[in-house]
Each structure stands twice: as structure tokens, then as C-alpha cells.
Design a protein around this motif. Structure first.
Motif, mmCIF file in Angstrom:
data_model
loop_
_atom_site.group_PDB
_atom_site.id
_atom_site.type_symbol
_atom_site.label_atom_id
_atom_site.label_comp_id
_atom_site.label_asym_id
_atom_site.label_seq_id
_atom_site.Cartn_x
_atom_site.Cartn_y
_atom_site.Cartn_z
ATOM 1 N N ARG A 110 28.232 39.509 36.848
ATOM 2 C CA ARG A 110 28.088 38.166 36.291
ATOM 3 C C ARG A 110 28.958 37.969 35.051
ATOM 4 O O ARG A 110 29.150 38.882 34.265
ATOM 5 C CB ARG A 110 26.621 37.916 35.893
ATOM 6 N N SER A 111 29.456 36.740 34.896
ATOM 7 C CA SER A 111 30.188 36.371 33.684
ATOM 8 C C SER A 111 29.179 35.879 32.658
ATOM 9 O O SER A 111 28.460 34.929 32.908
ATOM 10 C CB SER A 111 31.194 35.263 33.999
ATOM 11 N N LYS A 112 29.120 36.546 31.520
ATOM 12 C CA LYS A 112 28.152 36.159 30.475
ATOM 13 C C LYS A 112 28.545 34.835 29.818
ATOM 14 O O LYS A 112 27.712 34.096 29.325
ATOM 15 C CB LYS A 112 28.076 37.253 29.400
ATOM 16 N N THR A 113 29.858 34.532 29.820
ATOM 17 C CA THR A 113 30.341 33.327 29.130
ATOM 18 C C THR A 113 30.449 32.126 30.071
ATOM 19 O O THR A 113 30.603 30.996 29.625
ATOM 20 C CB THR A 113 31.746 33.574 28.543
ATOM 21 N N GLY A 114 30.396 32.391 31.361
ATOM 22 C CA GLY A 114 30.608 31.312 32.324
ATOM 23 C C GLY A 114 32.075 31.142 32.686
ATOM 24 O O GLY A 114 32.417 30.429 33.623
ATOM 25 N N GLU A 115 32.957 31.807 31.916
ATOM 26 C CA GLU A 115 34.398 31.753 32.223
ATOM 27 C C GLU A 115 34.689 32.706 33.375
ATOM 28 O O GLU A 115 34.111 33.788 33.456
ATOM 29 C CB GLU A 115 35.228 32.157 31.000
ATOM 30 N N LEU A 116 35.606 32.314 34.241
ATOM 31 C CA LEU A 116 35.963 33.134 35.390
ATOM 32 C C LEU A 116 36.725 34.372 34.937
ATOM 33 O O LEU A 116 37.681 34.280 34.171
ATOM 34 C CB LEU A 116 36.820 32.306 36.358
ATOM 35 N N LYS A 117 36.269 35.541 35.397
ATOM 36 C CA LYS A 117 36.931 36.792 35.050
ATOM 37 C C LYS A 117 37.883 37.195 36.187
ATOM 38 O O LYS A 117 37.877 36.584 37.243
ATOM 39 C CB LYS A 117 35.884 37.902 34.844
ATOM 40 N N LYS A 118 38.660 38.233 35.943
ATOM 41 C CA LYS A 118 39.591 38.719 36.975
ATOM 42 C C LYS A 118 38.788 39.231 38.169
ATOM 43 O O LYS A 118 37.787 39.908 38.008
ATOM 44 C CB LYS A 118 40.465 39.825 36.400
ATOM 45 N N GLY A 119 39.246 38.893 39.356
ATOM 46 C CA GLY A 119 38.570 39.343 40.572
ATOM 47 C C GLY A 119 39.012 40.741 40.971
ATOM 48 O O GLY A 119 40.138 41.162 40.686
ATOM 49 N N LEU A 120 38.108 41.450 41.624
ATOM 50 C CA LEU A 120 38.418 42.783 42.127
ATOM 51 C C LEU A 120 39.145 42.677 43.467
ATOM 52 O O LEU A 120 38.986 41.694 44.198
ATOM 53 C CB LEU A 120 37.127 43.590 42.284
ATOM 54 N N ALA A 121 39.879 43.712 43.808
ATOM 55 C CA ALA A 121 40.740 43.680 44.997
ATOM 56 C C ALA A 121 39.969 43.588 46.314
ATOM 57 O O ALA A 121 40.544 43.262 47.352
ATOM 58 C CB ALA A 121 41.645 44.911 45.012
ATOM 59 N N GLY A 122 38.659 43.858 46.298
ATOM 60 C CA GLY A 122 37.866 43.850 47.525
ATOM 61 C C GLY A 122 37.947 42.549 48.308
ATOM 62 O O GLY A 122 38.033 42.554 49.538
ATOM 63 N N ALA A 123 37.924 41.420 47.608
ATOM 64 C CA ALA A 123 37.986 40.125 48.300
ATOM 65 C C ALA A 123 39.292 40.012 49.085
ATOM 66 O O ALA A 123 39.298 39.599 50.253
ATOM 67 C CB ALA A 123 37.870 38.980 47.294
ATOM 68 N N GLY A 124 40.391 40.404 48.456
ATOM 69 C CA GLY A 124 41.686 40.373 49.135
ATOM 70 C C GLY A 124 41.734 41.336 50.303
ATOM 71 O O GLY A 124 42.308 41.038 51.351
ATOM 72 N N PHE A 125 41.101 42.497 50.144
ATOM 73 C CA PHE A 125 41.042 43.491 51.215
ATOM 74 C C PHE A 125 40.389 42.900 52.462
ATOM 75 O O PHE A 125 40.922 42.994 53.570
ATOM 76 C CB PHE A 125 40.249 44.713 50.721
ATOM 77 N N PHE A 126 39.233 42.250 52.292
ATOM 78 C CA PHE A 126 38.528 41.669 53.442
ATOM 79 C C PHE A 126 39.307 40.496 54.043
ATOM 80 O O PHE A 126 39.314 40.306 55.255
ATOM 81 C CB PHE A 126 37.123 41.227 53.053
ATOM 82 N N ALA A 127 39.962 39.722 53.184
ATOM 83 C CA ALA A 127 40.748 38.583 53.668
ATOM 84 C C ALA A 127 41.929 39.056 54.518
ATOM 85 O O ALA A 127 42.252 38.456 55.540
ATOM 86 C CB ALA A 127 41.246 37.746 52.488
ATOM 87 N N LEU A 128 42.563 40.164 54.094
ATOM 88 C CA LEU A 128 43.733 40.681 54.808
ATOM 89 C C LEU A 128 43.367 41.454 56.067
ATOM 90 O O LEU A 128 44.100 41.445 57.046
ATOM 91 C CB LEU A 128 44.548 41.591 53.883
ATOM 92 N N ARG A 129 42.229 42.137 56.041
ATOM 93 C CA ARG A 129 41.833 42.998 57.155
ATOM 94 C C ARG A 129 41.042 42.265 58.224
ATOM 95 O O ARG A 129 40.484 42.871 59.120
ATOM 96 C CB ARG A 129 40.981 44.163 56.637
ATOM 97 N N SER A 130 40.932 40.961 58.109
ATOM 98 C CA SER A 130 40.174 40.181 59.086
ATOM 99 C C SER A 130 40.954 38.899 59.374
ATOM 100 O O SER A 130 41.954 38.617 58.729
ATOM 101 C CB SER A 130 38.797 39.827 58.525
#
Length: 193
Positions: A115-135
Motif C-alpha cells: 500500500r501507498s501510505k501517501t496515496g501517491e502512485l509508487k513504482k510498480g514491480l516487474a511482475g505485472a509486466g511479466f504476466f502481461a507479456l507471458r499471456s
């Protein structure tokens, strides 16, 4: 009626009036086929809110510790959650998530990882891209806008699909794809605040 549908109805009956939830862009989520919904993460309630506002059933990864209590673990599995070990490569969770997409279902992710404590969007982890590319999943950005403590309505906005063809074609890195997805989530936040 499945336990998932029952739980979704009960949570919707509680959450919609309590947080005055307004939903936009549901039509952007395809009726069928694999879908990857990627949302910002501001509260422990986010999986419930995305789960009740999305037009299709969603499978979520949840931290492994939640499955240690037998009753809670049983319930989480019944509502399409599955465990993931945090802070390390969990091959079993990766296989399960790819299986969800291969079976033409919807996988929900919070690419920030926490969770973002400030509500500001933080850097995303590579996992989302991994699933997007592998499917072959359609990737839908989602923005939860507002606060669970505010008297203002909590808004959930589903954006248009992230263009994936060129990224897949040139074999972009998982992190690059995640960065593109996070950019689309940021645009939803900026345009709807």
C-alpha cells in the motif's frame, strides 16, 4: 449461488453505501477472455473494492501469511485468492497466476506490491509486466480515487486497455511493460482527481 457470488453481494451491500462508491469504465473490461486488472493500492480494502466493482470474477494473489489460519485460508481459496510468498520468486504462485489467465479468467494485481501510505502512485514491480507479456491477456488499468476516510465518494475508474501488441512484438522487458501500465494508472488518477 457460489460462495464467491455470495461474498461479493454481501460486501457490495456494505461497501457501496458506506464509501459511496462510484464506478466508471466497466465497459472497458472485456466480457470474456483473459484479463489482467492492474490497480493502485491505497488500503487493505482495495481487493474487496476492485472485486465488487469489476464486472467479472477476479482471482487475487494474497500474502502467504493470510493462509496460515485454516478457516481463513479455506475462505480465501473459495473466493479465488491464492497465496504468494512476498519478497522472493514464488514459482508456484507465478504458475497459478498464469494458469488463471490461460483458463480465460481475470487476474487482479496491485503492481506497487504494497500500500501507498501517501496515496501517491509508487513504482510498480516487474511482475505485472511479466504476466502481461507471458499471456494474451487484455491489460486494464484501474484507479481507486479518494480516501476510505473521506466523506467524498470513493471512485473506481477502469481505463481503456493498455496497447500491448508493439510491446509484445519487440519483446520489451517486464519492467518496461510495468512502467507503461503504471503510466496509464497515473493518467487515470490525474484525469479523475
Amino acid at each position: 449461488m457460489s460462495l464467491y457470488t455470495f461474498a461479493k453481494n454481501v460486501c457490495a451491500a456494505i461497501f457501496y453505501p458506506k464509501y459511496k462508491i462510484k464506478v466508471e469504465g466497466k465497459e472497458n473490461v472485456p466480457d470474456q477472455g483473459p484479463v489482467l486488472i492492474c490497480s493502485n493500492h491505497i488500503s487493505n480494502y482495495d481487493p474487496i473494492v476492485v472485486g465488487i466493482t469489476a464486472p467479472r470474477d477476479i482471482y487475487f494473489m494474497a500474502k502467504e501469511e493470510l493462509f496460515e489460519k485454516k478457516a481463513l485460508g479455506w475462505l480465501l481459496r473459495k473466493i479465488h485468492a491464492f497465496p504468494v510468498k512476498r519478497g522472493m520468486k514464488d514459482r508456484e504462485a507465478l504458475r497459478k497466476a498464469l494458469g488463471v489467465l490461460k483458463d480465460q479468467n481475470v487476474l487482479g494485481l496491485f503492481p506497487e506490491g504494497t500500500r501507498s501510505k501517501t496515496g501517491e502512485l509508487k513504482k510498480g514491480l516487474a511482475g505485472a509486466g511479466f504476466f502481461a507479456l507471458r499471456s494474451e491477456a487484455t491489460v486494464i488499468p484501474c484507479a481507486i480515487i479518494g480516501s476510505y476516510k473521506s466523506k467524498e465518494p470513493l471512485r473506481v475508474v477502469y481505463g481503456k486497455p493498455v496497447p500491448m501488441a508493439e510491446l509484445r512484438e519487440r519483446k520489451a522487458s517486464s519492467q518496461e511493460v510495468t512502467d507503461v501500465i503504471m503510466g496509464d494508472i497515473q493518467k487515470l488518477l490525474d484525469h479523475n482527481r
